[in-house]
Motif scaffolding. Structure first.
Motif, PDB file in Angstrom:
ATOM      1  N   GLU A 176       0.336   8.300   0.347  1.00  0.00           N
ATOM      2  CA  GLU A 176       1.497   9.170   0.123  1.00  0.00           C
ATOM      3  C   GLU A 176       1.826  10.005   1.356  1.00  0.00           C
ATOM      4  O   GLU A 176       3.000  10.274   1.615  1.00  0.00           O
ATOM      5  CB  GLU A 176       1.253  10.076  -1.091  1.00  0.00           C
ATOM      6  CG  GLU A 176       1.237   9.275  -2.384  1.00  0.00           C
ATOM      7  CD  GLU A 176       1.796  10.036  -3.594  1.00  0.00           C
ATOM      8  OE1 GLU A 176       2.099   9.382  -4.599  1.00  0.00           O
ATOM      9  OE2 GLU A 176       1.916  11.281  -3.533  1.00  0.00           O
TER      10      GLU A 176
ATOM     11  N   GLN B 188       5.538  10.130   2.840  1.00  0.00           N
ATOM     12  CA  GLN B 188       6.343  11.354   2.818  1.00  0.00           C
ATOM     13  C   GLN B 188       6.565  11.950   4.204  1.00  0.00           C
ATOM     14  O   GLN B 188       7.613  12.535   4.458  1.00  0.00           O
ATOM     15  CB  GLN B 188       5.735  12.393   1.864  1.00  0.00           C
ATOM     16  CG  GLN B 188       4.662  13.280   2.484  1.00  0.00           C
ATOM     17  CD  GLN B 188       3.821  14.031   1.469  1.00  0.00           C
ATOM     18  OE1 GLN B 188       4.045  13.931   0.270  1.00  0.00           O
ATOM     19  NE2 GLN B 188       2.864  14.779   1.945  1.00  0.00           N
TER      20      GLN B 188
ATOM     21  N   LYS C 133      -0.819  -1.975  -4.267  1.00  0.00           N
ATOM     22  CA  LYS C 133      -0.690  -0.617  -4.812  1.00  0.00           C
ATOM     23  C   LYS C 133      -0.080   0.330  -3.781  1.00  0.00           C
ATOM     24  O   LYS C 133       0.728   1.192  -4.114  1.00  0.00           O
ATOM     25  CB  LYS C 133      -2.085  -0.072  -5.157  1.00  0.00           C
ATOM     26  CG  LYS C 133      -2.420  -0.118  -6.626  1.00  0.00           C
ATOM     27  CD  LYS C 133      -3.609   0.788  -6.895  1.00  0.00           C
ATOM     28  CE  LYS C 133      -4.446   0.245  -8.007  1.00  0.00           C
ATOM     29  NZ  LYS C 133      -5.658   1.020  -8.263  1.00  0.00           N
TER      30      LYS C 133
ATOM     31  N   GLU D 178       3.512  -0.179  -3.871  1.00  0.00           N
ATOM     32  CA  GLU D 178       4.135   0.358  -5.083  1.00  0.00           C
ATOM     33  C   GLU D 178       4.198   1.889  -5.076  1.00  0.00           C
ATOM     34  O   GLU D 178       5.205   2.473  -5.459  1.00  0.00           O
ATOM     35  CB  GLU D 178       3.392  -0.156  -6.328  1.00  0.00           C
ATOM     36  CG  GLU D 178       3.813  -1.590  -6.633  1.00  0.00           C
ATOM     37  CD  GLU D 178       2.845  -2.334  -7.540  1.00  0.00           C
ATOM     38  OE1 GLU D 178       1.892  -1.708  -8.056  1.00  0.00           O
ATOM     39  OE2 GLU D 178       3.055  -3.555  -7.721  1.00  0.00           O
ATOM     40  N   TYR D 179       3.124   2.516  -4.631  1.00  0.00           N
ATOM     41  CA  TYR D 179       3.139   3.988  -4.563  1.00  0.00           C
ATOM     42  C   TYR D 179       4.213   4.448  -3.580  1.00  0.00           C
ATOM     43  O   TYR D 179       4.888   5.450  -3.797  1.00  0.00           O
ATOM     44  CB  TYR D 179       1.767   4.525  -4.114  1.00  0.00           C
ATOM     45  CG  TYR D 179       0.702   4.496  -5.185  1.00  0.00           C
ATOM     46  CD1 TYR D 179       0.699   3.533  -6.190  1.00  0.00           C
ATOM     47  CD2 TYR D 179      -0.320   5.439  -5.197  1.00  0.00           C
ATOM     48  CE1 TYR D 179      -0.292   3.508  -7.164  1.00  0.00           C
ATOM     49  CE2 TYR D 179      -1.316   5.429  -6.171  1.00  0.00           C
ATOM     50  CZ  TYR D 179      -1.293   4.460  -7.149  1.00  0.00           C
ATOM     51  OH  TYR D 179      -2.274   4.441  -8.096  1.00  0.00           O
ATOM     52  N   THR D 180       4.344   3.713  -2.478  1.00  0.00           N
ATOM     53  CA  THR D 180       5.322   4.088  -1.456  1.00  0.00           C
ATOM     54  C   THR D 180       6.748   3.972  -1.976  1.00  0.00           C
ATOM     55  O   THR D 180       7.578   4.841  -1.739  1.00  0.00           O
ATOM     56  CB  THR D 180       5.142   3.201  -0.207  1.00  0.00           C
ATOM     57  OG1 THR D 180       3.824   3.409   0.304  1.00  0.00           O
ATOM     58  CG2 THR D 180       6.158   3.540   0.876  1.00  0.00           C
ATOM     59  N   LYS D 181       7.000   2.889  -2.712  1.00  0.00           N
ATOM     60  CA  LYS D 181       8.366   2.673  -3.220  1.00  0.00           C
ATOM     61  C   LYS D 181       8.852   3.830  -4.081  1.00  0.00           C
ATOM     62  O   LYS D 181      10.036   4.126  -4.113  1.00  0.00           O
ATOM     63  CB  LYS D 181       8.409   1.379  -4.054  1.00  0.00           C
ATOM     64  CG  LYS D 181       8.916   0.190  -3.264  1.00  0.00           C
ATOM     65  CD  LYS D 181       9.334  -0.958  -4.170  1.00  0.00           C
ATOM     66  CE  LYS D 181       8.151  -1.415  -5.029  1.00  0.00           C
ATOM     67  NZ  LYS D 181       8.443  -2.640  -5.795  1.00  0.00           N
ATOM     68  N   ARG D 182       7.916   4.479  -4.810  1.00  0.00           N
ATOM     69  CA  ARG D 182       8.336   5.597  -5.646  1.00  0.00           C
ATOM     70  C   ARG D 182       8.831   6.766  -4.799  1.00  0.00           C
ATOM     71  O   ARG D 182       9.695   7.522  -5.206  1.00  0.00           O
ATOM     72  CB  ARG D 182       7.178   6.070  -6.532  1.00  0.00           C
ATOM     73  CG  ARG D 182       6.922   5.108  -7.654  1.00  0.00           C
ATOM     74  CD  ARG D 182       5.879   5.686  -8.594  1.00  0.00           C
ATOM     75  NE  ARG D 182       4.909   4.660  -8.903  1.00  0.00           N
ATOM     76  CZ  ARG D 182       3.608   4.827  -8.992  1.00  0.00           C
ATOM     77  NH1 ARG D 182       3.073   6.017  -8.777  1.00  0.00           N
ATOM     78  NH2 ARG D 182       2.823   3.829  -9.290  1.00  0.00           N
ATOM     79  N   LEU D 183       8.240   6.911  -3.606  1.00  0.00           N
ATOM     80  CA  LEU D 183       8.676   8.011  -2.738  1.00  0.00           C
ATOM     81  C   LEU D 183       9.822   7.572  -1.827  1.00  0.00           C
ATOM     82  O   LEU D 183      10.725   8.338  -1.539  1.00  0.00           O
ATOM     83  CB  LEU D 183       7.505   8.496  -1.869  1.00  0.00           C
ATOM     84  CG  LEU D 183       6.321   9.153  -2.584  1.00  0.00           C
ATOM     85  CD1 LEU D 183       5.256   9.561  -1.592  1.00  0.00           C
ATOM     86  CD2 LEU D 183       6.787  10.381  -3.368  1.00  0.00           C
TER      87      LEU D 183
ATOM     88  N   PRO E 188      12.245   4.423  -1.728  1.00  0.00           N
ATOM     89  CA  PRO E 188      12.671   3.160  -2.362  1.00  0.00           C
ATOM     90  C   PRO E 188      13.078   2.078  -1.358  1.00  0.00           C
ATOM     91  O   PRO E 188      13.184   0.906  -1.733  1.00  0.00           O
ATOM     92  CB  PRO E 188      13.867   3.576  -3.221  1.00  0.00           C
ATOM     93  CG  PRO E 188      13.797   5.055  -3.330  1.00  0.00           C
ATOM     94  CD  PRO E 188      13.052   5.564  -2.141  1.00  0.00           C
TER      95      PRO E 188
END
Ligand code: PLP
Length: 315
Positions: free
Chosen positions: A34, A38, A56, A59-64, A66
């Motif tokens: 993250e 960020q 993973k 996927e975690y990156t895409k939430r922050l 896109p």
């Protein structure tokens, strides 16, 4: 503060981290995913993955962010075979140097090729290799690991290593919205302080561990030798290695596969002998076993495992 300063200086010397690369303590490798998204990406990072951890991270990156893109490559291939145009315009390339879920690794030469002609940053997840193998630091800008893998310590802390170029990029982006914004972490570590109450016990244990081990060059050699020894053993046994391509097999995580039923039987027999075998992970959970070839595990422990494997028949 003295403990933080001393431990960082031990990391530099024992792991041969270049002096211009800065080292910070964070809470985990997941947190590093993250932090990269960020604080070092405005719109787009590009991820290469062949297993569960790399996926993973994506996927975690895409939430922050896109705009992130990814290329999935086969576990028996070099990541270079998947080099396509999807990565165009990426500010950061993300690579899992050692994919713990399937026992593959990305070689220095591949990282070097990725870097060629790329202006952005290269972020490398070395969670299950840092402390076990000598890493090609200059091939990457952001390296991270958590301490429960090759460092052999209780979980709950991560190590983040950043290049001067990564710091420059962070300054240009100027992201300071979070307690774990890279620039805020850096401001604190400049005084050997931390943005939040530090994991003093974790830092202390890391300090003591680093004082009592050899340099990474010699650790790396013995880990490599032990890995090759295991690979030869399995090649000459009824076991099947999960990774067929020798070139991409990990030094620190050795994965073998068999039918579900055999895996279950072996695990319970091993348990009865006081050996806990590492489960498979993700997609390969029921049909593989993973051996952690980590420095904290002694040759005597491995001899015990070898004797056990010799004593069971699987064919
Ligand atoms: C274990 C592992 C992680 C996650 O580590 P945490 O300490 O749980 O955040 C991330 N990446 C890789 C490659 C790992 O092996």
């Amino acid at each position: 503060m003295e403990l933080v300063e001393h431990t960082i200086s031990l990391l530099h010397s024992q792991l041969e981290i270049p002096p211009e690369y800065e080292v910070y303590f964070i809470s985990s490798a997941t947190e590093a995913w993250e932090i990269v998204a960020q604080s070092l990406v405005k719109e787009k990072s590009h991820h290469f993955y062949n297993g569960a951890f790399g996926q993973k991270w994506f996927e975690y990156t895409k939430r922050l962010k896109p705009g992130a893109t990814a290329q999935n490559f086969d576990k028996n291939d070099s990541l270079l075979t998947s080099l396509g145009s999807e990565g165009a315009g990426a500010e950061v390339l993300c690579v899992t140097q050692n994919e713990t879920s399937n026992g593959t690794q990305v070689m220095e030469a591949e990282l070097a090729v990725l870097r060629q002609g790329f202006d952005g940053l290269l972020a490398v997840d070395a969670t299950s290799s840092m402390g076990g193998v000598l890493l090609p630091w200059l091939c990457g800008d952001i390296w991270f690991a958590s301490v429960q893998k090759c460092f052999g310590l209780p979980p709950g802390m991560g190590v983040l290593v950043v290049s001067p170029k990564a710091i420059e990029v962070a300054q240009k982006i100027g992201e300071r919205d979070h307690y774990n914004s890279l620039l805020f972490i850096r401001d604190n570590f400049a005084k050997y302080q931390t943005p939040y109450t530090p994991n003093i016990l974790g830092i202390y244990l890391l300090n003591r561990m680093l004082q009592s081990t050899e340099s990474i060059t010699s650790i790396s050699q013995s880990i490599r030798t032990r890995a090759l020894d295991w690979y030869t053993y399995f090649e000459n046994s009824p076991w099947e290695l999960l990774i067929e391509n020798q070139e991409v097999r990990s030094d620190t995580v050795i994965a073998i596969q068999a039918e579900r039923g055999i895996i279950q039987t072996i695990k319970s027999k091993a348990n009865a002998e006081g050996i806990s075998l590492g489960n498979g992970y993700g997609e390969w959970k029921p049909t593989s076993l993973r051996i952690a070839n980590f420095p904290a595990i002694t040759n005597e422990d491995f001899q015990m495992l070898r004797d056990f494997l010799d004593s069971v028949t699987i064919a």
